[in-house]
Design a protein around this motif. Sequence first.
Motif, mmCIF file in Angstrom:
data_model
loop_
_atom_site.group_PDB
_atom_site.id
_atom_site.type_symbol
_atom_site.label_atom_id
_atom_site.label_comp_id
_atom_site.label_asym_id
_atom_site.label_seq_id
_atom_site.Cartn_x
_atom_site.Cartn_y
_atom_site.Cartn_z
ATOM 1 N N GLY A 1 -38.022 -54.797 -5.736
ATOM 2 C CA GLY A 1 -37.500 -55.704 -6.749
ATOM 3 C C GLY A 1 -37.543 -57.176 -6.377
ATOM 4 O O GLY A 1 -36.948 -57.996 -7.056
ATOM 5 N N ARG B 1 -51.540 -53.552 -13.980
ATOM 6 C CA ARG B 1 -51.648 -54.743 -14.796
ATOM 7 C C ARG B 1 -50.625 -55.796 -14.408
ATOM 8 O O ARG B 1 -50.838 -56.990 -14.503
ATOM 9 N N ALA C 1 -44.544 -54.470 -12.731
ATOM 10 C CA ALA C 1 -43.805 -53.289 -13.182
ATOM 11 C C ALA C 1 -44.626 -52.021 -12.915
ATOM 12 O O ALA C 1 -44.109 -51.026 -12.403
ATOM 13 N N GLN C 2 -45.909 -52.075 -13.221
ATOM 14 C CA GLN C 2 -46.760 -50.927 -12.946
ATOM 15 C C GLN C 2 -46.918 -50.708 -11.443
ATOM 16 O O GLN C 2 -47.046 -49.571 -10.988
ATOM 17 N N VAL D 1 -44.562 -51.153 -9.274
ATOM 18 C CA VAL D 1 -43.359 -50.458 -8.817
ATOM 19 C C VAL D 1 -43.521 -48.955 -9.036
ATOM 20 O O VAL D 1 -43.256 -48.146 -8.147
ATOM 21 N N PHE E 1 -43.614 -45.916 -6.174
ATOM 22 C CA PHE E 1 -42.780 -44.718 -6.159
ATOM 23 C C PHE E 1 -43.646 -43.464 -6.120
ATOM 24 O O PHE E 1 -43.341 -42.512 -5.416
ATOM 25 N N ILE F 1 -40.740 -48.917 -20.281
ATOM 26 C CA ILE F 1 -40.952 -49.945 -19.261
ATOM 27 C C ILE F 1 -41.387 -49.290 -17.961
ATOM 28 O O ILE F 1 -42.327 -49.735 -17.303
ATOM 29 N N ALA F 2 -40.701 -48.203 -17.607
ATOM 30 C CA ALA F 2 -41.040 -47.498 -16.373
ATOM 31 C C ALA F 2 -42.438 -46.902 -16.451
ATOM 32 O O ALA F 2 -43.094 -46.688 -15.435
ATOM 33 N N GLY G 1 -44.828 -48.444 -17.597
ATOM 34 C CA GLY G 1 -45.755 -49.549 -17.406
ATOM 35 C C GLY G 1 -46.158 -50.269 -18.684
ATOM 36 O O GLY G 1 -47.091 -51.064 -18.669
ATOM 37 N N ARG G 2 -45.468 -50.003 -19.778
ATOM 38 C CA ARG G 2 -45.829 -50.641 -21.044
ATOM 39 C C ARG G 2 -45.366 -52.094 -21.112
ATOM 40 O O ARG G 2 -44.329 -52.448 -20.565
ATOM 41 N N ARG H 1 -38.324 -56.695 -15.141
ATOM 42 C CA ARG H 1 -38.715 -55.328 -15.452
ATOM 43 C C ARG H 1 -39.170 -54.565 -14.222
ATOM 44 O O ARG H 1 -39.094 -53.333 -14.198
ATOM 45 N N ALA H 2 -39.605 -55.266 -13.199
ATOM 46 C CA ALA H 2 -39.959 -54.575 -11.964
ATOM 47 C C ALA H 2 -38.736 -53.845 -11.406
ATOM 48 O O ALA H 2 -38.808 -52.680 -11.016
ATOM 49 N N GLN H 3 -37.616 -54.530 -11.400
ATOM 50 C CA GLN H 3 -36.383 -53.886 -10.928
ATOM 51 C C GLN H 3 -35.961 -52.763 -11.868
ATOM 52 O O GLN H 3 -35.376 -51.774 -11.440
ATOM 53 N N VAL I 1 -37.982 -50.758 -13.411
ATOM 54 C CA VAL I 1 -38.802 -49.586 -13.088
ATOM 55 C C VAL I 1 -38.177 -48.828 -11.921
ATOM 56 O O VAL I 1 -38.022 -47.610 -11.961
ATOM 57 N N ALA I 2 -37.794 -49.565 -10.895
ATOM 58 C CA ALA I 2 -37.149 -48.931 -9.743
ATOM 59 C C ALA I 2 -35.868 -48.224 -10.178
ATOM 60 O O ALA I 2 -35.599 -47.094 -9.779
ATOM 61 N N PHE J 1 -36.649 -44.946 -11.862
ATOM 62 C CA PHE J 1 -37.020 -43.878 -10.934
ATOM 63 C C PHE J 1 -35.788 -43.347 -10.209
ATOM 64 O O PHE J 1 -35.632 -42.154 -10.005
ATOM 65 N N THR K 1 -40.541 -39.823 -13.474
ATOM 66 C CA THR K 1 -40.774 -38.901 -12.374
ATOM 67 C C THR K 1 -41.958 -39.366 -11.539
ATOM 68 O O THR K 1 -42.985 -39.756 -12.089
#
Lengths: 218, 218
Positions: free
Chosen positions: A170, A201, A204-205, A207, A211, B167-168, B170-171, B203-205, B207-208, B211, B217
């Motif tokens: 993050g 891209r 976010a992707q 991250v 995982f 978001i997770a 990757g959109r 949004r990176a955070q 995604v984490a 997960f 998953t």
Amino acid sequence: MSEVRVLIADDQKVVRDGLATLLDLLDGITVVGTAHDGDDAVRQALTLDPDIVLMDLHMPNCSGVEATEQLAAAGARCRVVVLTTYSDDDWVFAALRAGARGFLTKDSSAEEIRTALITVSRGDAQLDPTVQRRLLEALSRSGASPELPVSIPDNLTPREVAVLRLIAAGRSNSEIADELYVSDATVKTHVNHVLAKTAARDRAQLVAYAFRHGLATP
Amino acid sequence: MSEVRVLIADDQKVVRDGLATLLDLLDGITVVGTAHDGDDAVRQALTLDPDIVLMDLHMPNCSGVEATEQLAAAGARCRVVVLTTYSDDDWVFAALRAGARGFLTKDSSAEEIRTALITVSRGDAQLDPTVQRRLLEALSRSGASPELPVSIPDNLTPREVAVLRLIAAGRSNSEIADELYVSDATVKTHVNHVLAKTAARDRAQLVAYAFRHGLATP
DNA sequence: CGCGCTCTCCACCTCAGGGTTGACTTTGAT
DNA sequence: ATCAAAGTCAACCCTGAGGTGGAGAGCGCG
């Protein structure tokens, strides 16, 4: 922040009522009910939907550990905080493994209980210091590194992997720069390389990629 | 109770000196020295014999983890309390396995630091609540329960959860808008709500977060 | 030696993402 | 009937992120 809604489970009536009175006076805490054994606690937790169940371990019929397990199995939203007499109780680990997120002894102050309830309701954990120490000892003994063998994916260089890990943690570009003792520009270069190599891209992707490849642990 | 004798190790001079001044004012705490990197910390700890080494993790030459290992290997009497910026650092577990007994983030209050130092000097442990939670998760994973109850987290509404999942996945915001048949503006609103509720910064955070809460998953 | 790889850094540009405020509708609980 | 919450949308601004292109230093290898 809104009030934390608490259900109290203890087999001794004086303790139960005393706690209810005491906690209800605290800022940010509302006691929504009391239960006299494990079965009762589960039943009431499912109907009252509290944020926290403050649970004694030793109760007739159904122990606090069993009740905690049942709540987890039922997919209940509430989190369990154990409140018991001794921190060296044999059931401590059982309760934690069952999903308890907090652990307090009965010589805690009201303020400590309040702090723990709020911390746990936020999603973190709050354990008695002695229990924390026992957890650490268990961690060292088991040597069980919770980290799995990481397949260094694609053609990422070591430096790029380091940057990717921090992205998954993050961090912003400038924070990564600080931690790696390099300039922002360098970080951006690495990030762009990682994006290209992983066909992602944006971060976010990245991250999600991290995982999926075990570079970050859920 | 006698004073707790503390050695401070941090690579940034301002932090080091600030902490030294701050902590020395606290009841029950005496700062006996400061070190600017891991090597220095080990050297000084062995000569000054403090009760506690308050250690930053990220330091040049020799990291806090290495220093902690060396102190343990040397059989030093002192206990290590880690004080670092982030509670989700990759090195947290490494530090704990190396023998650290405390873990604080740099947004702790002086009072919290004081409590931790005294707790650890008594032989117990005191970790940041987020770290405690991660320890519990590690315990659960290593133990029996393979399935984590997909706790619908925080106060997220169904719509917000849907946005979070995408978001997770990757959109981008506009892709999410297309998939949910709403406008970009609406998506941005939901995203902002999710950011606020989850205390994530970007949004990176998120995604984490997704997960970690089983919304995506690996 | 030249070649390729890695790591470092700079400058410039664009835009999606995020912050803020405010408004309208529907729904459900009190 | 009233109130709160959830969902929808809009206009504004601003920053960080990402894209492009280039450059110098150090390393190992054929």
